[in-house]
Design a protein around this motif. Sequence first.
Motif, PDB file in Angstrom:
ATOM      1  N   THR A  37      -4.835 -10.143  23.414  1.00  0.00           N
ATOM      2  CA  THR A  37      -5.424 -10.249  21.863  1.00  0.00           C
ATOM      3  C   THR A  37      -6.805  -9.672  21.693  1.00  0.00           C
ATOM      4  OG1 THR A  37      -4.889 -12.549  21.251  1.00  0.00           O
ATOM      5  CG2 THR A  37      -3.389 -10.870  20.820  1.00  0.00           C
ATOM      6  N   PRO A  38      -7.653  -9.347  22.501  1.00  0.00           N
ATOM      7  CA  PRO A  38      -9.394  -9.238  22.225  1.00  0.00           C
ATOM      8  C   PRO A  38      -9.751  -8.932  20.694  1.00  0.00           C
ATOM      9  CG  PRO A  38      -8.728  -7.525  23.128  1.00  0.00           C
ATOM     10  CD  PRO A  38      -7.132  -7.992  22.836  1.00  0.00           C
ATOM     11  N   SER A  39     -11.261  -9.835  20.788  1.00  0.00           N
ATOM     12  CA  SER A  39     -11.251  -9.248  19.182  1.00  0.00           C
ATOM     13  C   SER A  39     -11.801  -8.333  19.010  1.00  0.00           C
ATOM     14  CB  SER A  39     -12.064 -10.284  18.329  1.00  0.00           C
ATOM     15  OG  SER A  39     -12.850 -11.778  19.428  1.00  0.00           O
ATOM     16  N   GLU A  40     -13.301  -8.092  20.151  1.00  0.00           N
ATOM     17  CA  GLU A  40     -13.563  -7.024  20.225  1.00  0.00           C
ATOM     18  C   GLU A  40     -13.548  -6.122  21.391  1.00  0.00           C
ATOM     19  OE1 GLU A  40     -18.024  -7.708  19.681  1.00  0.00           O
ATOM     20  OE2 GLU A  40     -17.290 -10.052  19.089  1.00  0.00           O
ATOM     21  N   LYS A  41     -14.242  -5.379  21.833  1.00  0.00           N
ATOM     22  CA  LYS A  41     -14.065  -3.773  22.963  1.00  0.00           C
ATOM     23  C   LYS A  41     -15.013  -4.469  23.959  1.00  0.00           C
ATOM     24  CE  LYS A  41     -12.863   0.775  20.966  1.00  0.00           C
ATOM     25  NZ  LYS A  41     -13.524   1.434  20.372  1.00  0.00           N
ATOM     26  N   PHE A  42     -14.279  -4.765  25.015  1.00  0.00           N
ATOM     27  CA  PHE A  42     -15.300  -5.296  26.453  1.00  0.00           C
ATOM     28  C   PHE A  42     -16.968  -4.406  26.197  1.00  0.00           C
ATOM     29  CE2 PHE A  42     -17.369  -4.306  30.913  1.00  0.00           C
ATOM     30  CZ  PHE A  42     -17.445  -6.108  31.254  1.00  0.00           C
ATOM     31  N   SER A  43     -16.941  -2.802  25.991  1.00  0.00           N
ATOM     32  CA  SER A  43     -17.422  -1.591  25.815  1.00  0.00           C
ATOM     33  C   SER A  43     -19.045  -2.472  25.124  1.00  0.00           C
ATOM     34  CB  SER A  43     -17.336  -0.507  25.594  1.00  0.00           C
ATOM     35  OG  SER A  43     -16.409  -0.042  24.336  1.00  0.00           O
ATOM     36  N   ASP A  44     -18.887  -3.128  24.075  1.00  0.00           N
ATOM     37  CA  ASP A  44     -19.177  -3.054  22.490  1.00  0.00           C
ATOM     38  C   ASP A  44     -20.396  -4.992  23.266  1.00  0.00           C
ATOM     39  OD1 ASP A  44     -18.160  -1.454  21.115  1.00  0.00           O
ATOM     40  OD2 ASP A  44     -16.944  -2.477  19.946  1.00  0.00           O
ATOM     41  N   LEU A  45     -18.818  -5.896  24.308  1.00  0.00           N
ATOM     42  CA  LEU A  45     -19.570  -6.766  24.694  1.00  0.00           C
ATOM     43  C   LEU A  45     -20.969  -6.850  24.712  1.00  0.00           C
ATOM     44  CD1 LEU A  45     -17.002  -9.208  24.797  1.00  0.00           C
ATOM     45  CD2 LEU A  45     -18.200  -9.434  22.418  1.00  0.00           C
ATOM     46  N   PHE A  46     -20.335  -5.807  25.667  1.00  0.00           N
ATOM     47  CA  PHE A  46     -21.498  -5.223  26.757  1.00  0.00           C
ATOM     48  C   PHE A  46     -22.813  -4.478  26.694  1.00  0.00           C
ATOM     49  CE2 PHE A  46     -23.059  -3.090  31.213  1.00  0.00           C
ATOM     50  CZ  PHE A  46     -23.415  -3.782  31.617  1.00  0.00           C
ATOM     51  N   ILE A  47     -22.841  -3.895  25.992  1.00  0.00           N
ATOM     52  CA  ILE A  47     -23.776  -3.313  24.676  1.00  0.00           C
ATOM     53  C   ILE A  47     -24.452  -3.971  24.024  1.00  0.00           C
ATOM     54  CG2 ILE A  47     -24.244  -1.565  23.075  1.00  0.00           C
ATOM     55  CD1 ILE A  47     -22.278   0.265  24.144  1.00  0.00           C
ATOM     56  N   ASP A  48     -23.914  -5.231  24.028  1.00  0.00           N
ATOM     57  CA  ASP A  48     -24.841  -6.054  22.897  1.00  0.00           C
ATOM     58  C   ASP A  48     -25.691  -6.740  24.015  1.00  0.00           C
ATOM     59  OD1 ASP A  48     -23.664  -5.050  20.372  1.00  0.00           O
ATOM     60  OD2 ASP A  48     -21.700  -6.507  20.611  1.00  0.00           O
ATOM     61  N   ALA A  49     -24.641  -7.367  25.356  1.00  0.00           N
ATOM     62  CA  ALA A  49     -25.356  -8.280  26.099  1.00  0.00           C
ATOM     63  C   ALA A  49     -26.657  -7.155  26.359  1.00  0.00           C
ATOM     64  CB  ALA A  49     -24.192  -8.855  26.952  1.00  0.00           C
ATOM     65  N   LEU A  50     -26.271  -6.407  26.844  1.00  0.00           N
ATOM     66  CA  LEU A  50     -27.406  -5.384  27.237  1.00  0.00           C
ATOM     67  C   LEU A  50     -29.081  -5.596  26.518  1.00  0.00           C
ATOM     68  CD1 LEU A  50     -25.455  -2.022  28.961  1.00  0.00           C
ATOM     69  CD2 LEU A  50     -26.818  -4.370  29.950  1.00  0.00           C
ATOM     70  N   LYS A  51     -28.413  -4.912  24.984  1.00  0.00           N
ATOM     71  CA  LYS A  51     -29.152  -4.961  24.164  1.00  0.00           C
ATOM     72  C   LYS A  51     -30.365  -6.834  23.730  1.00  0.00           C
ATOM     73  CE  LYS A  51     -27.395  -1.507  21.122  1.00  0.00           C
ATOM     74  NZ  LYS A  51     -26.656  -1.624  19.878  1.00  0.00           N
ATOM     75  N   ASN A  52     -29.711  -7.868  24.289  1.00  0.00           N
ATOM     76  CA  ASN A  52     -29.724  -9.277  23.954  1.00  0.00           C
ATOM     77  C   ASN A  52     -30.996  -8.984  25.482  1.00  0.00           C
ATOM     78  OD1 ASN A  52     -30.075 -11.456  22.978  1.00  0.00           O
ATOM     79  ND2 ASN A  52     -28.792 -12.392  24.615  1.00  0.00           N
ATOM     80  N   THR A  53     -30.002  -9.123  26.895  1.00  0.00           N
ATOM     81  CA  THR A  53     -31.620  -8.958  27.356  1.00  0.00           C
ATOM     82  C   THR A  53     -32.870  -7.977  27.582  1.00  0.00           C
ATOM     83  OG1 THR A  53     -29.478  -9.272  29.028  1.00  0.00           O
ATOM     84  CG2 THR A  53     -31.638  -8.370  30.116  1.00  0.00           C
ATOM     85  N   ASN A  54     -32.602  -6.740  26.962  1.00  0.00           N
ATOM     86  CA  ASN A  54     -34.018  -5.872  26.614  1.00  0.00           C
ATOM     87  C   ASN A  54     -34.634  -6.894  26.034  1.00  0.00           C
ATOM     88  OD1 ASN A  54     -35.480  -3.394  26.905  1.00  0.00           O
ATOM     89  ND2 ASN A  54     -34.930  -2.835  24.490  1.00  0.00           N
ATOM     90  N   ALA A  55     -34.397  -6.980  24.610  1.00  0.00           N
ATOM     91  CA  ALA A  55     -35.249  -8.154  23.494  1.00  0.00           C
ATOM     92  C   ALA A  55     -35.625  -9.125  24.262  1.00  0.00           C
ATOM     93  CB  ALA A  55     -34.140  -8.694  22.485  1.00  0.00           C
ATOM     94  N   ILE A  56     -34.581  -9.996  25.386  1.00  0.00           N
ATOM     95  CA  ILE A  56     -35.241 -11.376  25.974  1.00  0.00           C
ATOM     96  C   ILE A  56     -36.401 -10.711  26.990  1.00  0.00           C
ATOM     97  CG2 ILE A  56     -34.489 -13.535  27.640  1.00  0.00           C
ATOM     98  CD1 ILE A  56     -31.999 -13.154  25.903  1.00  0.00           C
ATOM     99  N   GLN A  57     -36.568  -9.406  27.631  1.00  0.00           N
ATOM    100  CA  GLN A  57     -37.426  -9.607  28.587  1.00  0.00           C
ATOM    101  C   GLN A  57     -38.886  -8.605  27.308  1.00  0.00           C
ATOM    102  OE1 GLN A  57     -35.727  -6.208  30.467  1.00  0.00           O
ATOM    103  NE2 GLN A  57     -35.423  -7.751  32.361  1.00  0.00           N
TER     104      GLN A  57
END
Length: 101
Positions: A26-46
């Motif tokens: 019962t995933p609450s979010e799609k993996f693709s959405d989580l991965f995109i959010d992680a990429l955005k977070n990495t970009n923001a940190i950089q």
Amino acid sequence: MSNSHMLAEMALMKRGASHAPLHANTPSEKFSDLFIDALKNTNAIQSQASDLTRRFVSGESGISAADVMRMNHKSEISMEATKQVRNKLLEQYKEILNTQL
């Protein structure tokens, strides 16, 4: 970035993890959405690390070398984690392509 700020972030992450679904079916979010959010977070940190470094080099007061080093280290860790996830995704994709039906 102070130690207290980092501890607050870790506490927030812990609270978020405690609300994770208990069942893998019962995933609450799609993996693709989580991965995109992680990429955005990495970009923001950089971007933050780059901006902080630029401000330190230009002589802005209130920014210590320790802050710059801490932020750059956080950026490196974030990028390495993103690379590892990407590598695992590529491995799995190649395995799927090589699967005989």
